[in-house]
Design a protein around this motif. Sequence first.
Motif, PDB file in Angstrom:
ATOM      1  N   LEU A 183       0.982  -0.933   0.157  1.00  0.00           N
ATOM      2  CA  LEU A 183      -0.319   0.081  -0.091  1.00  0.00           C
ATOM      3  C   LEU A 183       0.778   1.306  -0.131  1.00  0.00           C
ATOM      4  O   LEU A 183       1.769   1.697   0.966  1.00  0.00           O
ATOM      5  CB  LEU A 183      -0.857   0.071   1.165  1.00  0.00           C
ATOM      6  N   THR A 184       0.549   2.226  -1.207  1.00  0.00           N
ATOM      7  CA  THR A 184       1.055   3.724  -0.335  1.00  0.00           C
ATOM      8  C   THR A 184       0.145   4.413  -0.125  1.00  0.00           C
ATOM      9  O   THR A 184      -1.185   4.229  -0.073  1.00  0.00           O
ATOM     10  CB  THR A 184       1.390   4.324  -2.217  1.00  0.00           C
ATOM     11  N   THR A 185       0.264   5.609   0.586  1.00  0.00           N
ATOM     12  CA  THR A 185       0.181   6.566   1.152  1.00  0.00           C
ATOM     13  C   THR A 185       0.405   8.242   1.017  1.00  0.00           C
ATOM     14  O   THR A 185       1.175   8.468   0.585  1.00  0.00           O
ATOM     15  CB  THR A 185       0.756   5.984   2.807  1.00  0.00           C
ATOM     16  N   ASN A 186      -1.275   8.248   1.122  1.00  0.00           N
ATOM     17  CA  ASN A 186      -0.761  10.203   0.248  1.00  0.00           C
ATOM     18  C   ASN A 186      -0.753  10.722   1.615  1.00  0.00           C
ATOM     19  O   ASN A 186      -1.536  10.783   3.154  1.00  0.00           O
ATOM     20  CB  ASN A 186      -2.580  10.357   0.300  1.00  0.00           C
ATOM     21  N   VAL A 187       0.698  11.087   1.472  1.00  0.00           N
ATOM     22  CA  VAL A 187       0.862  11.996   2.559  1.00  0.00           C
ATOM     23  C   VAL A 187      -0.092  12.736   3.596  1.00  0.00           C
ATOM     24  O   VAL A 187      -0.514  13.366   4.476  1.00  0.00           O
ATOM     25  CB  VAL A 187       2.214  12.338   2.809  1.00  0.00           C
ATOM     26  N   THR A 188      -0.500  14.175   2.522  1.00  0.00           N
ATOM     27  CA  THR A 188      -1.244  14.968   2.904  1.00  0.00           C
ATOM     28  C   THR A 188      -2.736  14.452   3.528  1.00  0.00           C
ATOM     29  O   THR A 188      -2.529  15.068   4.320  1.00  0.00           O
ATOM     30  CB  THR A 188      -1.501  16.077   1.614  1.00  0.00           C
ATOM     31  N   GLU A 189      -3.602  13.214   3.429  1.00  0.00           N
ATOM     32  CA  GLU A 189      -4.563  13.448   3.790  1.00  0.00           C
ATOM     33  C   GLU A 189      -4.199  12.225   4.567  1.00  0.00           C
ATOM     34  O   GLU A 189      -5.411  11.297   5.534  1.00  0.00           O
ATOM     35  CB  GLU A 189      -5.962  13.028   2.546  1.00  0.00           C
ATOM     36  N   ARG A 190      -3.476  11.126   4.191  1.00  0.00           N
ATOM     37  CA  ARG A 190      -3.677  10.290   5.492  1.00  0.00           C
ATOM     38  C   ARG A 190      -4.389   8.927   4.628  1.00  0.00           C
ATOM     39  O   ARG A 190      -4.812   7.911   6.024  1.00  0.00           O
ATOM     40  CB  ARG A 190      -3.692  10.336   6.887  1.00  0.00           C
ATOM     41  N   VAL A 191      -4.620   8.692   4.165  1.00  0.00           N
ATOM     42  CA  VAL A 191      -5.651   8.350   3.311  1.00  0.00           C
ATOM     43  C   VAL A 191      -4.888   7.056   2.721  1.00  0.00           C
ATOM     44  O   VAL A 191      -4.730   7.033   1.781  1.00  0.00           O
ATOM     45  CB  VAL A 191      -6.472   8.617   3.002  1.00  0.00           C
ATOM     46  N   PRO A 192      -4.313   5.764   2.864  1.00  0.00           N
ATOM     47  CA  PRO A 192      -4.115   4.664   2.355  1.00  0.00           C
ATOM     48  C   PRO A 192      -4.375   4.909   1.001  1.00  0.00           C
ATOM     49  O   PRO A 192      -6.186   4.568   0.395  1.00  0.00           O
ATOM     50  CB  PRO A 192      -4.746   3.291   2.703  1.00  0.00           C
ATOM     51  N   VAL A 193      -4.153   4.152  -0.126  1.00  0.00           N
ATOM     52  CA  VAL A 193      -4.256   4.298  -1.731  1.00  0.00           C
ATOM     53  C   VAL A 193      -3.853   3.469  -2.379  1.00  0.00           C
ATOM     54  O   VAL A 193      -2.350   3.113  -2.422  1.00  0.00           O
ATOM     55  CB  VAL A 193      -3.869   5.709  -2.261  1.00  0.00           C
ATOM     56  N   LEU A 194      -4.138   2.250  -3.091  1.00  0.00           N
ATOM     57  CA  LEU A 194      -3.861   1.092  -3.262  1.00  0.00           C
ATOM     58  C   LEU A 194      -3.466   1.502  -5.305  1.00  0.00           C
ATOM     59  O   LEU A 194      -3.431   2.372  -5.517  1.00  0.00           O
ATOM     60  CB  LEU A 194      -5.117   0.436  -3.824  1.00  0.00           C
ATOM     61  N   LYS A 195      -1.740   0.700  -5.308  1.00  0.00           N
ATOM     62  CA  LYS A 195      -1.902   0.753  -6.787  1.00  0.00           C
ATOM     63  C   LYS A 195      -2.488  -0.055  -8.059  1.00  0.00           C
ATOM     64  O   LYS A 195      -2.793  -0.859  -7.143  1.00  0.00           O
ATOM     65  CB  LYS A 195      -0.342   0.326  -6.642  1.00  0.00           C
ATOM     66  N   PRO A 196      -1.780   0.234  -8.522  1.00  0.00           N
ATOM     67  CA  PRO A 196      -3.194  -0.819 -10.119  1.00  0.00           C
ATOM     68  C   PRO A 196      -2.953  -1.968  -9.134  1.00  0.00           C
ATOM     69  O   PRO A 196      -3.659  -2.054  -9.804  1.00  0.00           O
ATOM     70  CB  PRO A 196      -3.034   0.220 -11.010  1.00  0.00           C
ATOM     71  N   ALA A 197      -1.374  -2.335  -9.551  1.00  0.00           N
ATOM     72  CA  ALA A 197      -1.026  -4.062  -9.247  1.00  0.00           C
ATOM     73  C   ALA A 197      -2.525  -4.400  -8.295  1.00  0.00           C
ATOM     74  O   ALA A 197      -3.187  -5.797  -7.946  1.00  0.00           O
ATOM     75  CB  ALA A 197      -0.052  -3.964  -9.029  1.00  0.00           C
ATOM     76  N   ASP A 198      -2.077  -3.825  -7.567  1.00  0.00           N
ATOM     77  CA  ASP A 198      -2.443  -4.447  -5.760  1.00  0.00           C
ATOM     78  C   ASP A 198      -4.472  -4.401  -6.029  1.00  0.00           C
ATOM     79  O   ASP A 198      -4.919  -5.138  -5.381  1.00  0.00           O
ATOM     80  CB  ASP A 198      -2.281  -3.883  -4.595  1.00  0.00           C
ATOM     81  N   ASP A 199      -4.501  -3.203  -6.270  1.00  0.00           N
ATOM     82  CA  ASP A 199      -6.595  -3.069  -7.251  1.00  0.00           C
ATOM     83  C   ASP A 199      -6.674  -4.535  -7.799  1.00  0.00           C
ATOM     84  O   ASP A 199      -8.060  -5.157  -7.410  1.00  0.00           O
ATOM     85  CB  ASP A 199      -6.423  -1.608  -7.819  1.00  0.00           C
ATOM     86  N   ALA A 200      -5.840  -4.466  -9.101  1.00  0.00           N
ATOM     87  CA  ALA A 200      -5.941  -6.155  -9.337  1.00  0.00           C
ATOM     88  C   ALA A 200      -5.994  -7.560  -8.766  1.00  0.00           C
ATOM     89  O   ALA A 200      -6.545  -8.235  -9.578  1.00  0.00           O
ATOM     90  CB  ALA A 200      -5.438  -6.020 -11.074  1.00  0.00           C
ATOM     91  N   GLN A 201      -5.321  -7.241  -7.358  1.00  0.00           N
ATOM     92  CA  GLN A 201      -5.171  -8.422  -6.916  1.00  0.00           C
ATOM     93  C   GLN A 201      -6.053  -8.576  -6.165  1.00  0.00           C
ATOM     94  O   GLN A 201      -7.335 -10.014  -6.035  1.00  0.00           O
ATOM     95  CB  GLN A 201      -3.807  -7.991  -6.845  1.00  0.00           C
ATOM     96  N   ARG A 202      -6.039  -7.609  -5.364  1.00  0.00           N
ATOM     97  CA  ARG A 202      -7.582  -7.553  -4.952  1.00  0.00           C
ATOM     98  C   ARG A 202      -9.026  -7.816  -6.040  1.00  0.00           C
ATOM     99  O   ARG A 202     -10.232  -8.923  -4.702  1.00  0.00           O
ATOM    100  CB  ARG A 202      -8.766  -6.688  -3.569  1.00  0.00           C
TER     101      ARG A 202
END
Length: 243
Positions: A7-26
Amino acid sequence: MDNDWLLTTNVTERVPVLKPADDAQRRLIRLGPTALSNPELLSLLLRGEKSMERAGALAESGLRALMHESPEALLEHHRLDAREVARVLAAGELARRLHLAPEERPRLQSPAAIHEWARRMLVGLRREEVHVLCLNSRSFLLRHVRVSEGAADQCYVDPREVLAPAVACRASSLVLLHNHPSGDPEPSVLDVTLTRQLKEGARLLCMRLVDHLVISERGYVSMLQRGLLTNDGTSYVPGLQAP
């Protein structure tokens, strides 16, 4: 661990953001592989920050052409690393073998064929066992599961345990099997009741219970041949033949 699965994290909003490859896996795990596009499926074979972008470029050449590429072409022209080349070629070879050898799965089109396939597994047991066979639309076996084991003269069966394997492998139909260690294959009242319950449960899940065989040392009884699996009382169900 590959970075694609993190998981990568948007530092400003502190909201987890899924990378495209991770999203495809899920999405694959949640919805199944048919829900993914060709680039999404290919991205799961690749690594790195731009796996989805690179997978899109690979998909543009067409899957058939891609699977006929040499390892050298994949390394040099498509800029894959050695591990990615191995994954792509392995996936293509598995697909080729599946296409060339569909007959390796038994085709169970009649009560006699089902009995011949299952009798060595069930005859001679000291306890009752219940098994489910999951079939595709052409009566090829997709999966075989033992769902319950009981005593010498009875076996508790949870209908959910019978139907769950068929749902999991997306079967079109299923066959129930169980043995009678006593040697008498005549079904009990409970056997008939269970058959009718499972027939209705399968119907609600858009599947068909095409037969329930009771197997013993002295032969077998088919609920299909007894006329218990059709609405009109006859012994014929499309897709399975009663001799």
